[in-house]
Scaffold this motif. Structure first.
Motif, mmCIF file in Angstrom:
data_model
loop_
_atom_site.group_PDB
_atom_site.id
_atom_site.type_symbol
_atom_site.label_atom_id
_atom_site.label_comp_id
_atom_site.label_asym_id
_atom_site.label_seq_id
_atom_site.Cartn_x
_atom_site.Cartn_y
_atom_site.Cartn_z
ATOM 1 N N ASP A 183 5.788 -4.356 3.459
ATOM 2 C CA ASP A 183 5.904 -5.120 2.216
ATOM 3 C C ASP A 183 4.733 -4.888 1.271
ATOM 4 O O ASP A 183 4.813 -5.242 0.088
ATOM 5 C CB ASP A 183 6.008 -6.615 2.538
ATOM 6 C CG ASP A 183 7.243 -6.927 3.386
ATOM 7 O OD1 ASP A 183 8.253 -6.211 3.223
ATOM 8 O OD2 ASP A 183 7.171 -7.865 4.207
ATOM 9 N N ALA A 184 3.645 -4.321 1.779
ATOM 10 C CA ALA A 184 2.453 -4.116 0.956
ATOM 11 C C ALA A 184 2.574 -2.845 0.131
ATOM 12 O O ALA A 184 3.416 -1.977 0.398
ATOM 13 C CB ALA A 184 1.215 -4.056 1.841
ATOM 14 N N GLU A 185 1.717 -2.736 -0.867
ATOM 15 C CA GLU A 185 1.716 -1.541 -1.714
ATOM 16 C C GLU A 185 1.021 -0.391 -0.995
ATOM 17 O O GLU A 185 0.025 -0.583 -0.291
ATOM 18 C CB GLU A 185 0.989 -1.847 -3.020
ATOM 19 C CG GLU A 185 0.986 -0.685 -4.008
ATOM 20 C CD GLU A 185 0.231 -1.036 -5.281
ATOM 21 O OE1 GLU A 185 0.033 -0.136 -6.118
ATOM 22 O OE2 GLU A 185 -0.167 -2.216 -5.419
ATOM 23 N N LEU A 186 1.540 0.804 -1.167
ATOM 24 C CA LEU A 186 0.952 1.990 -0.552
ATOM 25 C C LEU A 186 -0.412 2.268 -1.197
ATOM 26 O O LEU A 186 -0.530 2.311 -2.416
ATOM 27 C CB LEU A 186 1.875 3.198 -0.735
ATOM 28 C CG LEU A 186 1.742 4.335 0.276
ATOM 29 C CD1 LEU A 186 2.013 3.847 1.677
ATOM 30 C CD2 LEU A 186 2.683 5.472 -0.090
ATOM 31 N N GLN A 187 -1.433 2.478 -0.360
ATOM 32 C CA GLN A 187 -2.792 2.696 -0.861
ATOM 33 C C GLN A 187 -3.346 4.019 -0.354
ATOM 34 O O GLN A 187 -2.906 4.560 0.662
ATOM 35 C CB GLN A 187 -3.709 1.552 -0.401
ATOM 36 C CG GLN A 187 -3.358 0.200 -1.009
ATOM 37 C CD GLN A 187 -4.286 -0.882 -0.496
ATOM 38 O OE1 GLN A 187 -4.398 -1.099 0.710
ATOM 39 N NE2 GLN A 187 -4.944 -1.585 -1.411
ATOM 40 N N THR A 188 -4.324 4.531 -1.088
ATOM 41 C CA THR A 188 -5.008 5.770 -0.703
ATOM 42 C C THR A 188 -6.319 5.431 -0.004
ATOM 43 O O THR A 188 -7.126 4.644 -0.524
ATOM 44 C CB THR A 188 -5.291 6.648 -1.924
ATOM 45 O OG1 THR A 188 -4.058 7.088 -2.495
ATOM 46 C CG2 THR A 188 -6.114 7.876 -1.539
ATOM 47 N N GLU B 278 5.759 4.000 9.904
ATOM 48 C CA GLU B 278 5.165 2.786 9.347
ATOM 49 C C GLU B 278 4.389 1.989 10.395
ATOM 50 O O GLU B 278 3.859 0.939 10.095
ATOM 51 C CB GLU B 278 6.267 1.884 8.774
ATOM 52 C CG GLU B 278 6.716 2.274 7.381
ATOM 53 C CD GLU B 278 5.803 1.732 6.297
ATOM 54 O OE1 GLU B 278 4.845 1.012 6.623
ATOM 55 O OE2 GLU B 278 6.024 2.041 5.122
ATOM 56 N N TYR C 238 6.119 7.144 4.968
ATOM 57 C CA TYR C 238 7.282 6.273 5.048
ATOM 58 C C TYR C 238 8.037 6.479 6.368
ATOM 59 O O TYR C 238 8.678 5.564 6.875
ATOM 60 C CB TYR C 238 8.227 6.528 3.869
ATOM 61 C CG TYR C 238 7.713 6.007 2.543
ATOM 62 C CD1 TYR C 238 6.921 4.858 2.502
ATOM 63 C CD2 TYR C 238 8.011 6.655 1.341
ATOM 64 C CE1 TYR C 238 6.450 4.379 1.291
ATOM 65 C CE2 TYR C 238 7.538 6.183 0.130
ATOM 66 C CZ TYR C 238 6.747 5.032 0.105
ATOM 67 O OH TYR C 238 6.281 4.551 -1.096
ATOM 68 N N ARG D 288 -0.876 1.477 4.533
ATOM 69 C CA ARG D 288 -0.681 0.081 4.159
ATOM 70 C C ARG D 288 -0.483 -0.711 5.449
ATOM 71 O O ARG D 288 -0.041 -0.179 6.466
ATOM 72 C CB ARG D 288 0.506 -0.087 3.224
ATOM 73 C CG ARG D 288 1.858 0.307 3.808
ATOM 74 C CD ARG D 288 2.926 0.183 2.747
ATOM 75 N NE ARG D 288 4.240 0.627 3.233
ATOM 76 C CZ ARG D 288 5.305 0.728 2.455
ATOM 77 N NH1 ARG D 288 5.216 0.427 1.164
ATOM 78 N NH2 ARG D 288 6.462 1.128 2.959
ATOM 79 N N ARG E 209 3.311 11.050 1.077
ATOM 80 C CA ARG E 209 4.010 9.767 0.910
ATOM 81 C C ARG E 209 5.298 9.732 1.741
ATOM 82 O O ARG E 209 5.594 8.747 2.421
ATOM 83 C CB ARG E 209 4.298 9.518 -0.567
ATOM 84 C CG ARG E 209 4.981 8.177 -0.831
ATOM 85 C CD ARG E 209 5.255 7.946 -2.306
ATOM 86 N NE ARG E 209 4.040 7.630 -3.039
ATOM 87 C CZ ARG E 209 3.484 8.405 -3.957
ATOM 88 N NH1 ARG E 209 4.058 9.573 -4.263
ATOM 89 N NH2 ARG E 209 2.396 8.047 -4.581
#
Length: 423
Positions: free
Chosen positions: A341-346, A229, A226, A337, A222
């Motif tokens: 602005d979007a949610e972090l996804q797996t 991006e 970050y 992502r 994670r």
């Protein structure tokens, strides 16, 4: 140029109880003889213009030699009374200097012109050529002394020397025994690899240790995501709605490499499967590397030079054409992502991933998997795949066009059975 003329004497017979031959290969041998009057031979040389790689003509000294000879050069000290109107092809023919090129029998006789003058002593000849007049023949220096010259002295078997020579020239590859870990890796591949209904090869990860030893890789992945991006990933991955975090898993960290000057790949994603988790172990630490199944590159290049006609190709995105078994894709989780602005996804990577320890073995071994599977149907193509690939590059050839076309047709058909496109 000067050539020492040597007479090789006959070898006297030696009595031997084992055979009537004068000597055996294992006997000590010495060839030598004495020159009461040392004789020397002048070899014809000429200065010619040679075109170099840039197209510029440069002077070079050529030796006009109708056949190969053993040479020992030296400077001749003598007075020369040459006829007028005979411009020499090499004004410094009597000096010991470097030879730049050898004009053999193929060129030698075409360079001769009409015109020949016998000099004193009578064994010297002044011959007219396309390059000018050249001097050749036997001459004798003023100082005479007895000289002993030895051609060869040997106390070991000639057969041993010949055997060593052939061993040095041999390029045969002896099968190497596999390390126990490599044997395990090969057995896992053989027992678990399958093809799906579309022909795609599906492989398992060859773990050398319990994958549950992985620690927590979520936070590391994670943080690294970050930090970058702006990477983009192609369609070789799928979204995971409920990651199996309660089971053994691994998040592969990744970053992007930008190269705007590239015409094909301006942005490349680099995966780091060597990033350690909270247990100080990474995915690569627990994976078997696998044995090397292809021949060394220098052997491939040597074979490639033997053919009259050559052919090259490479498998397009070879790693991405090999699927990972769904039960092992949890070891290839990544974060992604589309925007900050979007949610972090797996997501999970569905194919063999570059820079994982087992990736080269799994990809290359999959080419061999197809070759072994279709060796009866496409015998020539399967043989080429097993003998003429280095990683994803094909280097092969043939001595006639018909055979080359057959090779091309068959190895393309074999690779199409596994959905491996060629470029």
């Amino acid at each position: 140029m000067l050539h020492h003329d040597k007479d090789i004497p006959a070898i006297p017979a030696r009595p031997d109880s084992r055979t009537n031959c004068p000597f055996q290969p294992s006997d000590p041998i010495t060839f030598s003889h004495l020159h009461p009057q040392p004789r020397q031979v002048i070899l014809a040389t000429a200065v010619v213009l040679v075109k170099d790689a840039s197209g510029t003509n440069r002077p070079g000294r050529a030796l006009l030699d109708a056949c190969s000879q053993a040479l020992k050069s030296s400077t001749i000290r003598s007075s020369w009374n040459l006829p007028t109107n005979t411009p020499l092809g090499d004004e410094r023919f009597h000096e010991s200097r470097r030879i730049d090129l050898l004009l053999g029998a193929e060129v030698f006789y075409h360079s001769l012109a009409v015109g020949q003058i016998k000099l004193v002593p009578p064994l010297l000849i002044l011959q007219k050529t396309l390059f000018g007049w050249v001097i050749a023949g036997r001459c004798q220096q003023q100082q005479q002394q007895q000289v002993s010259q030895c051609f060869m002295s040997s106390t070991v078997s000639i057969d041993n020397h010949l055997q060593k020579l052939w061993e040095l020239e041999a390029v045969a590859v002896s099968p190497e025994s596999l390390h126990p870990h490599q044997q395990i890796c090969e057995a896992l591949y053989t027992n678990t690899t399958v093809q799906d209904s579309h022909g795609r090869i599906i492989v398992n990860f060859p773990f050398k240790d319990d994958p549950s030893r992985h620690g927590n890789s979520v936070e590391v992945a994670r943080r690294r995501f970050y930090a970058m991006e702006h990477a983009s990933i192609s369609g070789h991955m799928s979204l995971v709605i409920n990651p199996a975090l309660h089971e053994s898993h691994y998040y592969i960290t990744h970053h992007c490499v930008l190269k705007p000057s590239s015409t094909s790949t301006k942005l490349r994603v680099v995966f780091d499967a060597s990033c350690t988790t909270t247990s100080q172990l990474s995915l690569n630490d627990l994976l078997l590397v696998g044995p090397t199944v292809q021949a060394d590159l220098y052997l491939q290049l040597l074979k490639f030079r033997l053919f009259q006609y050559a052919m090259t190709a490479d498998v397009t995105k070879m790693y991405r054409k090999v699927l990972v078994d769904p039960s092992f894709r949890k070891y290839q989780y990544i974060f992604w992502r589309d925007s900050p602005d979007a949610e972090l996804q797996t997501f999970q990577l569905n194919t063999v991933t570059y820079r994982t320890a087992a990736a080269p073995y799994l990809a290359v071994r999959s080419l061999y998997y197809l070759a072994y599977k279709y060796k009866e149907e496409f015998r020539t193509g399967a043989s080429v795949i097993k003998s003429s690939f280095y990683l994803d590059d094909l280097l092969c050839g043939a001595d006639d066009i018909h055979t080359l076309q057959l090779i091309k047709q068959e190895f393309i058909e074999v690779l199409q059975e596994g959905n491996f496109p060629l470029a």
